[in-house]
Design a protein around this motif. Sequence first.
Motif, PDB file in Angstrom:
ATOM      1  N   LEU A 152       0.853  -1.187   0.000  1.00 55.64           N
ATOM      2  CA  LEU A 152       0.000   0.000   0.000  1.00 55.64           C
ATOM      3  C   LEU A 152       0.883   1.229   0.000  1.00 55.64           C
ATOM      4  CD1 LEU A 152      -2.630  -0.967   2.756  1.00 55.64           C
ATOM      5  CD2 LEU A 152      -2.954  -1.089   0.273  1.00 55.64           C
ATOM      6  N   LEU A 167       0.799   5.449   0.664  1.00 58.15           N
ATOM      7  CA  LEU A 167      -0.005   6.511   1.262  1.00 58.15           C
ATOM      8  C   LEU A 167       0.912   7.530   1.916  1.00 58.15           C
ATOM      9  CD1 LEU A 167      -1.635   5.043   4.523  1.00 58.15           C
ATOM     10  CD2 LEU A 167       0.531   4.343   3.540  1.00 58.15           C
ATOM     11  N   SER A 221      -7.458  -2.762   6.097  1.00 60.72           N
ATOM     12  CA  SER A 221      -8.597  -1.972   6.578  1.00 60.72           C
ATOM     13  C   SER A 221      -9.277  -2.661   7.755  1.00 60.72           C
ATOM     14  CB  SER A 221      -9.601  -1.744   5.445  1.00 60.72           C
ATOM     15  OG  SER A 221      -9.035  -0.970   4.413  1.00 60.72           O
ATOM     16  N   VAL A 223      -5.089   6.521  -0.837  1.00 55.16           N
ATOM     17  CA  VAL A 223      -4.312   5.308  -0.573  1.00 55.16           C
ATOM     18  C   VAL A 223      -4.318   4.489  -1.855  1.00 55.16           C
ATOM     19  CG1 VAL A 223      -4.144   3.176   0.764  1.00 55.16           C
ATOM     20  CG2 VAL A 223      -4.883   5.292   1.887  1.00 55.16           C
ATOM     21  N   THR A 224      -3.159   3.976  -2.234  1.00 52.14           N
ATOM     22  CA  THR A 224      -3.043   3.177  -3.459  1.00 52.14           C
ATOM     23  C   THR A 224      -2.718   1.733  -3.115  1.00 52.14           C
ATOM     24  OG1 THR A 224      -2.261   5.095  -4.698  1.00 52.14           O
ATOM     25  CG2 THR A 224      -1.837   2.928  -5.662  1.00 52.14           C
ATOM     26  N   GLU A 225      -3.524   0.809  -3.600  1.00 52.81           N
ATOM     27  CA  GLU A 225      -3.265  -0.612  -3.385  1.00 52.81           C
ATOM     28  C   GLU A 225      -2.297  -1.108  -4.452  1.00 52.81           C
ATOM     29  OE1 GLU A 225      -5.979  -4.395  -2.225  1.00 52.81           O
ATOM     30  OE2 GLU A 225      -6.473  -3.455  -4.156  1.00 52.81           O
ATOM     31  N   GLU A 278      -2.611  10.142   5.884  1.00 47.67           N
ATOM     32  CA  GLU A 278      -3.604   9.070   5.839  1.00 47.67           C
ATOM     33  C   GLU A 278      -3.372   8.046   6.946  1.00 47.67           C
ATOM     34  OE1 GLU A 278      -4.316  11.551   3.329  1.00 47.67           O
ATOM     35  OE2 GLU A 278      -2.532  10.508   2.591  1.00 47.67           O
ATOM     36  N   LEU A 311      -5.445  -4.095   0.652  1.00 48.44           N
ATOM     37  CA  LEU A 311      -6.251  -2.995   1.171  1.00 48.44           C
ATOM     38  C   LEU A 311      -7.346  -3.488   2.105  1.00 48.44           C
ATOM     39  CD1 LEU A 311      -6.956   0.026   1.169  1.00 48.44           C
ATOM     40  CD2 LEU A 311      -8.387  -0.407  -0.841  1.00 48.44           C
ATOM     41  N   ALA A 348      -8.858   5.065   0.355  1.00 49.88           N
ATOM     42  CA  ALA A 348      -8.514   4.636  -1.007  1.00 49.88           C
ATOM     43  C   ALA A 348      -9.586   5.071  -2.005  1.00 49.88           C
ATOM     44  CB  ALA A 348      -8.331   3.121  -1.051  1.00 49.88           C
ATOM     45  N   ARG A 349     -10.858   5.024  -1.594  1.00 54.68           N
ATOM     46  CA  ARG A 349     -11.930   5.456  -2.485  1.00 54.68           C
ATOM     47  C   ARG A 349     -11.853   6.948  -2.777  1.00 54.68           C
ATOM     48  NH1 ARG A 349     -14.930   1.884   0.746  1.00 54.68           N
ATOM     49  NH2 ARG A 349     -15.910   3.606   1.887  1.00 54.68           N
TER      50      ARG A 349
END
Length: 410
Positions: A357, A359, A395, A383-385, A363, A391, A378-379
């Motif tokens: 991940l 970020l 979470s 945050v980038t998976e 974050e 992710l 992420a939405r």
Amino acid sequence: MTIDVRALDPADWDAWYGVLEWAFGGLPESTEERALWRGLTEPERSLAAWDGERIVGSYGLFTFELAVPGGAVVPTGGVTMVSVAATHRRRGLLRRMMARGLEDVRAAGEPLAVLTASEAGIYGRFGFGVASRGMSARIDADRVAIARPPGADALRLRVVEPEAELARCEELYHRLVPGRPGMLRRRPGWERLALLDPKQDREGASARQCVLAERADGELVGYARYALKPEWAGQVPAGTVLVRDLDAAEPAAYAALLDFLRNIDLMSTVSLRARPLDDPLTHLVSDVRRCDLRVEDRLYLRPVEVGAALAARAYATEVDVVFEVADAFCPWNEGRWRLSGGPKGAVCERTSDPADLALSVRELGAAYLGGASLAELARAGLVTELRQGALDAASVAFSHPLAPWLPHGF
């Protein structure tokens, strides 16, 4: 002229605090309030920015411990009393003071820094994310009933002067701290904040009172501090109960206290502020639509030492994830960190393994107490998976059954 930033000399406190008062509107505080904050100020952790013989900026740190998921209470620097004179804005002065202050937090071995923000847009650039939110409510006492769970009727309620039972209330507060992420364990002297009640700030309300909820054997299981603001709509009473604090060790005590506040004569509204988002009142009231619920940002948090911060809390499920962390303001945090752990604890160390991940530290701060999920961030594109499945797993691990909560400002 060069601006000199240096540690606050206690002899300069009045001038330093006066600069802060002007930054927040220029209205002088009461003697009582100034005395309280003078006693709580830690000069050795505070900064004054001098332009010649004039103070043009202020910055302070409080020594706290913060409750985190898993029940640990972690050393934390509380950033406070931040101001820059209007004549000295946009010269990098806030950045200088913040950088020096966070270096102080790091040197003190505090892995976290927290603050409350007068303006929401200021502190994200320094790596602070919104870690907890609060809820306010205005309950229509004439039309809303409060459910009373088993045990509520067995409790004795007793109204006292707030100072008379201050020590017992503070002891109960301290017992509650580890169970709720975001609560602060305070140093001696902070209990006096609950008594701060200058007449000039009451705006027509009464002096503050305190109601205790006790078992038959005298054990204290809850308390509320409140004031009454009498008002009339013609010949109809329309007063407001202003609730300052409401802490309870069990559901029955919470409900009994809330029901007491709803039933005070001549009062038609119960006003509560800075409650947790999962406050029981939303399930106890008979009509939630008549409670005027609102949400606001409360606690801003940033990891100052990413490895120590992530290792200080526990996780809801077993987790093994590599974060690629961006932190331009505290560059010692930049790079990859492997977090491995679960409900019994965790370790977090630097690694050269591929990241799962990516970020920023902001974050991480927002997700740290479980108030915002990594998937939610992420939405929003924050945050980038980088590894499929990482992710969702992270979470869930970062989540907590209770919403984080900051009961009071600082």
